[in-house]
Design a protein around this motif. Structure first.
Motif, short mmCIF file in Angstrom:
data_model
loop_
_atom_site.label_atom_id
_atom_site.label_comp_id
_atom_site.label_asym_id
_atom_site.label_seq_id
_atom_site.Cartn_x
_atom_site.Cartn_y
_atom_site.Cartn_z
N LEU A 210 0.83 -1.21 0.00
CA LEU A 210 0.00 0.00 0.00
C LEU A 210 0.87 1.25 0.00
O LEU A 210 0.57 2.24 -0.67
CB LEU A 210 -0.94 0.01 1.21
CG LEU A 210 -2.09 -1.00 1.20
CD1 LEU A 210 -2.99 -0.81 2.40
CD2 LEU A 210 -2.93 -0.87 -0.08
N ALA A 211 1.97 1.18 0.78
CA ALA A 211 2.86 2.35 0.85
C ALA A 211 3.52 2.60 -0.51
O ALA A 211 3.69 3.73 -0.93
CB ALA A 211 3.93 2.12 1.92
N VAL A 212 3.85 1.51 -1.20
CA VAL A 212 4.57 1.67 -2.48
C VAL A 212 3.61 2.12 -3.60
O VAL A 212 3.91 3.04 -4.35
CB VAL A 212 5.28 0.35 -2.87
CG1 VAL A 212 5.87 0.45 -4.27
CG2 VAL A 212 6.37 0.02 -1.87
N PHE A 213 2.44 1.48 -3.69
CA PHE A 213 1.57 1.74 -4.85
C PHE A 213 0.39 2.68 -4.57
O PHE A 213 -0.25 3.15 -5.51
CB PHE A 213 1.04 0.42 -5.41
CG PHE A 213 2.12 -0.48 -5.89
CD1 PHE A 213 2.87 -0.15 -7.01
CD2 PHE A 213 2.42 -1.65 -5.22
CE1 PHE A 213 3.89 -0.98 -7.45
CE2 PHE A 213 3.43 -2.49 -5.64
CZ PHE A 213 4.17 -2.15 -6.76
N GLY A 214 0.07 2.88 -3.29
CA GLY A 214 -1.11 3.69 -2.99
C GLY A 214 -0.80 5.17 -2.98
O GLY A 214 0.33 5.58 -2.70
N ARG A 215 -1.84 5.95 -3.30
CA ARG A 215 -1.68 7.41 -3.23
C ARG A 215 -2.75 7.90 -2.27
O ARG A 215 -3.95 7.76 -2.56
CB ARG A 215 -1.88 8.04 -4.60
CG ARG A 215 -0.56 8.34 -5.28
CD ARG A 215 -0.70 9.38 -6.33
NE ARG A 215 -1.87 9.14 -7.19
CZ ARG A 215 -2.30 10.01 -8.09
NH1 ARG A 215 -1.70 11.15 -8.24
NH2 ARG A 215 -3.34 9.75 -8.84
N GLY A 216 -2.31 8.39 -1.13
CA GLY A 216 -3.27 8.91 -0.15
C GLY A 216 -4.07 7.82 0.54
O GLY A 216 -5.14 8.08 1.10
N VAL A 217 -3.57 6.57 0.50
CA VAL A 217 -4.35 5.48 1.11
C VAL A 217 -4.37 5.56 2.63
O VAL A 217 -5.29 5.05 3.26
CB VAL A 217 -3.83 4.08 0.70
CG1 VAL A 217 -4.12 3.76 -0.72
CG2 VAL A 217 -2.36 3.94 0.98
N PHE A 218 -3.34 6.21 3.21
CA PHE A 218 -3.32 6.25 4.67
C PHE A 218 -4.11 7.46 5.22
O PHE A 218 -4.09 7.72 6.41
CB PHE A 218 -1.86 6.26 5.18
CG PHE A 218 -1.14 4.98 4.82
CD1 PHE A 218 -1.44 3.79 5.47
CD2 PHE A 218 -0.19 4.95 3.80
CE1 PHE A 218 -0.81 2.60 5.13
CE2 PHE A 218 0.44 3.76 3.45
CZ PHE A 218 0.13 2.58 4.12
N GLY A 219 -4.77 8.16 4.31
CA GLY A 219 -5.62 9.29 4.72
C GLY A 219 -6.82 8.83 5.54
O GLY A 219 -7.41 9.61 6.27
#
Lengths: 469, 473
Positions: A210-219
């Motif tokens: 998720l950290a590598v491919f996600g954009r703003g996923v930890f929002g």
């Protein structure tokens, strides 16, 4: 706890030597990376297309407003041209940050609808099929959801099918049981150790991709928390199943056959047969039926739009244009009237379609409890907003936008009026923001995954207490 | 004689096993359920298509009196017929539009995909006979074959059997033969049912008996790969679990992983434009190279008008002794259809390239090879979908030409001055779809056929060279 530490240390040593397990874990991670990457690419492509459409629309509207300032007399103010072409706009359903989790129905349904007088009033009948090769859509998506729902159980099966039977076949089980430890406690500790190891592996792998491919996923940290918990509960279900079969002290091959049969049942057979049953119970009017009904409903209008136009002006004399009506204008009125009446005639068919789809979605949501695989998959779709329900909602909102757009221009068309500057500046604008996952769905997923694990723990306890080892 | 004895003993052992009894019964029930539900669904659809075709034609013939061009805009729906074998393998049928609306000035894409009616669980796969045979039956095969030799090793009976004078070849052949008999026990009755559907399906699309024969052949080749590989591995590896894990891994990769990876890979290799970009590009091509009848600045329109004025030696279009509207429509359709044909031709070329890439993945997944052949033979594949679209488009062109020519012949007056009635609408020919032939189709799927054949031969070789070190022969 001490026992846990001892078994943990021994398992780690054992696993480091187990080539099959090491390669399985490496392959699984590689597939998870690949799947998440593909899911993110698919979402990015949609975002890029939508941005391009929005940019072109913005620049078209900007030139229109500049023209209004500089050369107002040059602007084509006929409502049909303005509503059909010049001010045409798009309604987008943008993929959310967690879209990379599951392609879901995103490769089937439109994420964008044109709002224009040249489009039909009902989006699902506009016929703007996607151009993707249907063979590729049929072959399916390789995304994060696929790797977790389909492949994780197999990794766990390979990891745990010989929890006890392995010791039995090596002849070390009697040795272990000669220590002050009961068979059930041994099984519990061994299952806990393996579950702990796989949990650490899964949490690390999921957060990494998720950290590598996600954009703003930890929002949305709450959704990430849900995601991790759901995956771990799903993993726990398969561990408990392994633990259950190991209770019976059968040969490893039998354990493997049983676990694989359950995998087939929950991940392949039940979803496919349940799909068939749901369709049979709540059939949506088929598209062929729809075509006929629509055609029948609109036939009279097609055949008799000239006399209908006269009747319409008889009912609405205030809309009758003054002076002579030009030939082209006559055509536009007739066309507008036809579209209006077609939309009205099609309404019952459309309503029936939406009612049946709602029913089917409702029915299908209740059926998620048939298999933990469907529960988790529904959870991924909910977080990625890529379920059939999400797209149905978007279709309905797009329909409303198209009707609002048509209503805005309708009176002007029938009065043969040109649009004023104020009209053009007051053109309705539309945007779509998807609702967050429904609380009932989220609660259903929690209940389903927790419930099935509690049931299984109860079953293990029951069988364990009846069986004398 | 020895072979017969071993085969009988193997069969007795297989049928005695509780797991086989349960798994075999479930599989048998699933095959029956899949055939019955698939056939019932096909019958419903065949009847609906028939009714839809009749209604569409009635609508066309009984439309009110109107001008030819208005009638062309009223249009007609064409429906994709079903092939008799479509119940066996539904292929991409649910993923493609079932109707095309025919009208002037453009080519419509097929609309109304059945998948839109039931998108919820459909993505998990469809329980069709092909699904049972190509996805589930291999698992029973794996279970049956994984223990074929390794069990003898685990029980220490292999050395004993070989020391009794049974040659390794005879033992291996007998074990494989016994498993082939079990598999054929599932396959043959189902294939017979498939043959009967030719008589009773009522489907209008042509499909010959050769499709049935080829289907049987490719399915058996595919199942043979699993039989030979599992028995071969069972001979090589020390225990049954290891064979099962490896073969399940192979099944998983072949059936679930490689097809999905191949889809993404071929889409990356041969990207297809989004519908929106495709339409925008086509529109601008038509603006640049085609003819826009209502755009007075269009160069081709101007040239065409000038040509007419020169031919008839008049100064104004209104003075032409021929029907200008009809001629302009004929010319516009002719010019624009060329551009439309090019655009769709290039799109379908991309589809074909994607299909070839997917076929190449058959090298690492025998499932992909057999699946392409199965869909092709059931006429539920992408090539048949393209073929239907092209045939419908030929009809569209003829349909517009018929109406526009009649408009030209109706005199020099304007576009909407004359009207035609139902007697004329009845003269417009109906759409008669001629399906692809099996031989023609095989030329496209020859690669898959070769690959499947290669898998079969490779699995046989694997079997032949699988002699364990412990054998005494």
């Amino acid at each position: 706890m001490k026992l846990f530490r001892i078994f943990l240390a021994s398992d780690v040593v054992q696993l480091r030597r187990d080539r099959v397990m090491i390669w399985s874990a490496i392959c699984f991670l590689a597939l998870l990376i690949y799947g998440t990457h593909e899911g993110s690419i698919q979402a990015e492509e949609i975002r890029a297309d939508q941005k391009l459409m929005s940019d072109l629309t913005d620049s078209r509207l900007e030139s229109l407003f500049q023209e209004l300032e500089k050369n107002p007399q040059q602007v084509d103010r006929t409502p049909y041209e303005m509503g059909g072409k010049t001010a045409k706009r798009y309604l987008h359903k943008s993929p959310p940050p967690l879209a990379l989790l599951s392609v879901g129905q995103r490769d089937l349904f439109e994420s964008t609808y044109a709002i224009s007088l040249r489009e039909g009033d009902y989006t699902f009948m506009s016929g703007h099929e996607r151009l993707d090769n249907p063979l590729l859509t049929y072959l399916g998506s390789f995304d994060f959801a696929f790797v977790i729902v389909w492949l994780l159980p197999l990794l766990i099966i390979v990891f745990s099918y010989q929890l006890i039977s392995g010791e039995d076949e090596l002849g070390t089980l009697p040795l272990l049981l000669s220590q002050p430890i009961s068979f059930r406690k041994l099984l519990f500790v061994k299952t806990s150790v393996r579950f702990f190891l796989i949990s650490v592996y899964l949490i690390t792998a999921v957060l990494l991709v998720l950290a590598v491919f996600g954009r703003g996923v930890f929002g949305e940290p709450m959704y990430i928390f849900f995601l991790l918990c759901w995956i771990l509960l799903y993993a726990l279900f398969w561990f408990l199943l392994s633990s259950f079969i190991n209770l019976f002290r059968l040969p490893s091959t039998t354990n493997l056959s049983f676990l694989f049969a359950v995998f087939l049942l929950f991940v392949v057979i039940l979803p496919t047969s349940w799909g068939l049953i749901t369709d049979m119970k709540n059939p949506v009017p088929t598209r062929l039926d729809l075509v006929n009904k629509m055609r029948e409903a609109t036939r009279e209008i097609d055949n008799d739009s000239a006399s209908l136009l006269n009747a319409y002006y008889f009912d609405h004399p205030e809309l009758m244009p003054e002076g002579n009506v030009r030939n082209m204008a006559q055509y536009v009125y007739k066309n507008a009237l036809k579209n209006k009446m077609v939309a009205a005639a099609a309404r019952p068919v459309v309503d029936q379609y939406y009612t049946q789809m709602d029913l089917q979605i409702d029915q299908s949501f209740r059926s998620i409890y048939v298999s933990p695989a469907i529960i988790l998959y529904t959870g991924f779709d909910a977080l990625a907003q890529s379920g059939a329900g999400d797209y149905l909602e978007f279709q309905k909102k797009s329909d409303r936008a198209r009707l609002t757009w048509r209503d805005f221009f309708e009176k002007k068309i029938f009065k043969d009026d040109l649009l004023t500057d104020a009209d053009i500046r007051a053109l309705p604008d539309f945007s779509f923001t998807a609702d967050p996952p429904k609380k009932t769905i989220v609660a259903g997923i929690w209940m389903g995954l927790l419930g099935i694990n509690i049931l299984l723990i109860g079953l293990i306890h029951l069988v364990g207490s009846f069986r004398k080892i | 004689m020895m072979t017969r004895a071993i085969v009988v003993r193997e069969l007795r052992e297989i049928f005695r096993q509780r797991v086989f009894q349960i798994m075999g019964s479930i599989l048998f029930l699933l095959i029956v359920f899949a055939i019955l539900s698939g056939f019932a669904y096909q019958q419903t659809i065949v009847k609906q298509i028939e009714a839809a075709n009749t209604t569409a034609r009635t609508h066309w013939e009984s439309q009110s009196d109107k001008n030819q061009h208005s009638a062309a805009h009223y249009g007609v729906y064409l429906f994709k017929p079903k092939s008799p074998l479509s119940f066996w393998d539904t292929g991409i049928d649910k993923y493609v539009g079932s109707a095309i609306f025919i009208e002037p000035h453009g080519r419509n894409r097929p609309m109304y995909r059945p998948i839109d009616d039931s998108p919820l669980l459909a993505r998990w796969g469809e329980l069709t006979p092909a699904f049972v045979f190509l996805v589930l039956l291999p698992l029973l095969v794996i279970w049956l074959c994984s223990s074929a030799i390794s069990r003898e090793k685990e029980l220490q009976t292999l050395k004993f059997v070989l020391s009794q004078g049974v040659s390794w070849r005879t033992l291996l052949f007998s074990k494989v033969l016994a498993r082939w008999i079990v598999v054929l026990g599932f396959a043959l009755p189902a294939f017979l049912v498939m043959a009967l559907t030719f008589q009773f399906s009522g489907a209008t699309m042509e499909a010959g008996i050769e499709n049935w024969i080829l289907m049987g052949l490719v399915y058996l080749l595919f199942l043979g790969v699993f039989i030979h590989m599992s028995v071969g591995l069972s001979a090589k590896l020390q225990n049954t679990s290891a064979t099962m894990i490896l073969m399940i891994g192979f099944w998983l990769a072949s059936v679930w992983i490689v097809p999905r990876v191949s889809a993404y890979f071929s889409a990356e290799m041969h990207p297809v434009a989004s519908a929106w970009s495709f339409d925008v590009a086509l529109e601008s091509e038509i603006e640049a190279r085609g003819m826009k009848r209502h755009d007075l600045n269009n160069a081709n329109l101007k040239a065409f008008q000038q040509e007419l004025l020169d031919i008839y030696n008049v100064n104004d279009l209104a003075d032409l002794p021929v029907n200008y509207a009809g001629l302009a429509l004929l010319e516009t359709e002719k010019k624009n259809d060329l551009i439309i044909g090019e655009s769709y031709g290039s799109l379908f070329e991309d589809y074909q390239n994607q299909l070839t890439t997917v076929q190449m993945f058959g090298l690492i997944s025998p499932f992909l090879a057999v699946k392409q052949l199965s869909m092709g033979l059931c006429k539920t594949d992408v090539l048949n979908f393209i073929h239907f679209q092209e045939e419908a488009d030929k009809y569209r062109k003829d349909f517009n030409i018929t109406l526009n020519k009649d408009l030209v012949q109706s005199g020099a007056a304007g576009e909407r001055s004359e009207v035609r009635s139902s007697s004329f609408w009845r003269e417009v020919p109906e759409f008669e779809y001629k399906a692809t032939t099996s031989l023609g189709l095989l030329s496209h799927y020859g690669l898959s056929f070769l690959i499947l054949g290669a898998w079969f031969i490779a699995s046989l070789l694997m079997l032949l060279f699988s002699k364990p070190k412990t054998s005494l022969s």
